[in-house]
Write a protein that holds these residues in place. Sequence first.
Motif, PDB file in Angstrom:
ATOM      1  N   THR A  71      19.493  26.586  39.467  1.00  0.00           N
ATOM      2  CA  THR A  71      20.937  26.697  39.414  1.00  0.00           C
ATOM      3  C   THR A  71      21.312  27.808  38.447  1.00  0.00           C
ATOM      4  O   THR A  71      20.470  28.285  37.677  1.00  0.00           O
ATOM      5  CB  THR A  71      21.575  25.366  38.967  1.00  0.00           C
ATOM      6  OG1 THR A  71      22.997  25.453  39.064  1.00  0.00           O
ATOM      7  CG2 THR A  71      21.197  25.034  37.528  1.00  0.00           C
ATOM      8  N   HIS A  77      13.982  19.012  34.039  1.00  0.00           N
ATOM      9  CA  HIS A  77      15.023  19.989  33.686  1.00  0.00           C
ATOM     10  C   HIS A  77      14.335  21.249  33.169  1.00  0.00           C
ATOM     11  O   HIS A  77      14.577  21.695  32.049  1.00  0.00           O
ATOM     12  CB  HIS A  77      15.969  19.403  32.640  1.00  0.00           C
ATOM     13  CG  HIS A  77      16.627  18.133  33.074  1.00  0.00           C
ATOM     14  ND1 HIS A  77      17.706  18.109  33.932  1.00  0.00           N
ATOM     15  CD2 HIS A  77      16.331  16.834  32.812  1.00  0.00           C
ATOM     16  CE1 HIS A  77      18.061  16.854  34.159  1.00  0.00           C
ATOM     17  NE2 HIS A  77      17.249  16.065  33.501  1.00  0.00           N
ATOM     18  N   ILE A 122      24.411  26.107  32.939  1.00  0.00           N
ATOM     19  CA  ILE A 122      23.743  25.025  32.220  1.00  0.00           C
ATOM     20  C   ILE A 122      24.050  23.651  32.798  1.00  0.00           C
ATOM     21  O   ILE A 122      23.699  22.635  32.207  1.00  0.00           O
ATOM     22  CB  ILE A 122      24.130  25.053  30.728  1.00  0.00           C
ATOM     23  CG1 ILE A 122      25.655  24.909  30.568  1.00  0.00           C
ATOM     24  CG2 ILE A 122      23.641  26.333  30.067  1.00  0.00           C
ATOM     25  CD1 ILE A 122      26.102  24.783  29.125  1.00  0.00           C
ATOM     26  N   THR A 123      24.694  23.605  33.953  1.00  0.00           N
ATOM     27  CA  THR A 123      24.979  22.320  34.584  1.00  0.00           C
ATOM     28  C   THR A 123      23.682  21.616  34.945  1.00  0.00           C
ATOM     29  O   THR A 123      22.791  22.207  35.562  1.00  0.00           O
ATOM     30  CB  THR A 123      25.827  22.519  35.854  1.00  0.00           C
ATOM     31  OG1 THR A 123      27.035  23.204  35.507  1.00  0.00           O
ATOM     32  CG2 THR A 123      26.169  21.178  36.482  1.00  0.00           C
ATOM     33  N   SER A 124      23.557  20.349  34.559  1.00  0.00           N
ATOM     34  CA  SER A 124      22.329  19.597  34.802  1.00  0.00           C
ATOM     35  C   SER A 124      22.026  19.521  36.291  1.00  0.00           C
ATOM     36  O   SER A 124      22.924  19.355  37.124  1.00  0.00           O
ATOM     37  CB  SER A 124      22.459  18.189  34.226  1.00  0.00           C
ATOM     38  OG  SER A 124      21.271  17.465  34.425  1.00  0.00           O
ATOM     39  N   LEU A 125      20.745  19.642  36.611  1.00  0.00           N
ATOM     40  CA  LEU A 125      20.311  19.685  38.004  1.00  0.00           C
ATOM     41  C   LEU A 125      19.194  18.669  38.207  1.00  0.00           C
ATOM     42  O   LEU A 125      18.197  18.679  37.481  1.00  0.00           O
ATOM     43  CB  LEU A 125      19.806  21.095  38.337  1.00  0.00           C
ATOM     44  CG  LEU A 125      19.273  21.353  39.740  1.00  0.00           C
ATOM     45  CD1 LEU A 125      20.418  21.285  40.753  1.00  0.00           C
ATOM     46  CD2 LEU A 125      18.599  22.720  39.798  1.00  0.00           C
ATOM     47  N   ASP A 126      19.357  17.778  39.180  1.00  0.00           N
ATOM     48  CA  ASP A 126      18.312  16.808  39.501  1.00  0.00           C
ATOM     49  C   ASP A 126      17.301  17.432  40.451  1.00  0.00           C
ATOM     50  O   ASP A 126      17.667  18.147  41.385  1.00  0.00           O
ATOM     51  CB  ASP A 126      18.918  15.564  40.151  1.00  0.00           C
ATOM     52  CG  ASP A 126      19.768  14.760  39.179  1.00  0.00           C
ATOM     53  OD1 ASP A 126      19.470  14.801  37.973  1.00  0.00           O
ATOM     54  OD2 ASP A 126      20.729  14.108  39.629  1.00  0.00           O
ATOM     55  N   GLN A 127      16.026  17.138  40.205  1.00  0.00           N
ATOM     56  CA  GLN A 127      14.961  17.678  41.037  1.00  0.00           C
ATOM     57  C   GLN A 127      14.521  16.647  42.074  1.00  0.00           C
ATOM     58  O   GLN A 127      14.669  15.442  41.872  1.00  0.00           O
ATOM     59  CB  GLN A 127      13.773  18.090  40.168  1.00  0.00           C
ATOM     60  CG  GLN A 127      14.073  19.214  39.193  1.00  0.00           C
ATOM     61  CD  GLN A 127      14.428  20.517  39.902  1.00  0.00           C
ATOM     62  OE1 GLN A 127      14.183  20.678  41.102  1.00  0.00           O
ATOM     63  NE2 GLN A 127      15.007  21.454  39.157  1.00  0.00           N
ATOM     64  N   TYR A 137      17.006  27.209  35.285  1.00  0.00           N
ATOM     65  CA  TYR A 137      18.368  27.458  34.803  1.00  0.00           C
ATOM     66  C   TYR A 137      18.551  28.949  34.544  1.00  0.00           C
ATOM     67  O   TYR A 137      18.126  29.478  33.526  1.00  0.00           O
ATOM     68  CB  TYR A 137      18.637  26.618  33.550  1.00  0.00           C
ATOM     69  CG  TYR A 137      18.694  25.148  33.877  1.00  0.00           C
ATOM     70  CD1 TYR A 137      19.904  24.532  34.189  1.00  0.00           C
ATOM     71  CD2 TYR A 137      17.530  24.385  33.939  1.00  0.00           C
ATOM     72  CE1 TYR A 137      19.956  23.187  34.532  1.00  0.00           C
ATOM     73  CE2 TYR A 137      17.567  23.040  34.283  1.00  0.00           C
ATOM     74  CZ  TYR A 137      18.787  22.449  34.583  1.00  0.00           C
ATOM     75  OH  TYR A 137      18.838  21.120  34.932  1.00  0.00           O
TER      76      TYR A 137
END
Length: 235
Positions: free
Chosen positions: A135, A96, A138-143, A101
């Motif tokens: 992204t 993260h 602040i929406t969580s993003l998987d790598q 972000y």
Amino acid sequence: MQQKIKRFYKTAAAAPAEAGGFAVLLDGRPLRTPVKTPLVVPVQALAEAVAAEWQGQGAEVDPQAMPLNALTCTAIDIVATHRRQVVDDLLGFGGHDLLCYWTDETGELLQRQQQSWQPLLDWAAAALGAPLRKTCGITSLDQPAASLAALRRAVEAHDDLALTGLAAAVKAAGSLVLGLALAGGRIDAAEAFALSQLDELYQAERWGEDAEAAKRLEALRLELESAAQFLDLVR
């Protein structure tokens, strides 16, 4: 926070250790870490820098004024014995990463992120084999799993001393990419600080600087400088 103590020695110096490596001696007696392990390192320049911190103390010894000593003790007492956990913790930052972000508003901040952050993301993709998704908001993003595996290999390539400096840089910057870029000589401490605090520095320009925020930023700047100095010594 460690308290100051009365100085209990006259001289501090680095010297070859009997079993190899270099020790720090206080009045000829070997310095030990907080868990009583002899402070012995394989790099003479690091031992000399730690000795210089001890020698530079006044009537009182202030542990907060000896960041290289603290990092060296961390390398010996924590990183060497809990290496896998340290690596896993750093990968949490990579999963993260701050640089992924971006603001969800158009304007100057977005332009600054594009100009400042994108080159580091491009570097991570090209030099580390770790392309990262980004992204807005602040929406969580998987790598991608392959990118995380590449970041793990990059982290694991550091020996215990370098891993200690890397960990300090990553935690201060809040970004594994910035930490790896600093450790690899892609950026310096001043650049790492500016990049890691891009949003906050931009807001301070617009609305003025808050005293508490300024104090926190100065502490982070000093942490990054110490991490960079440590990394330079152990390369």
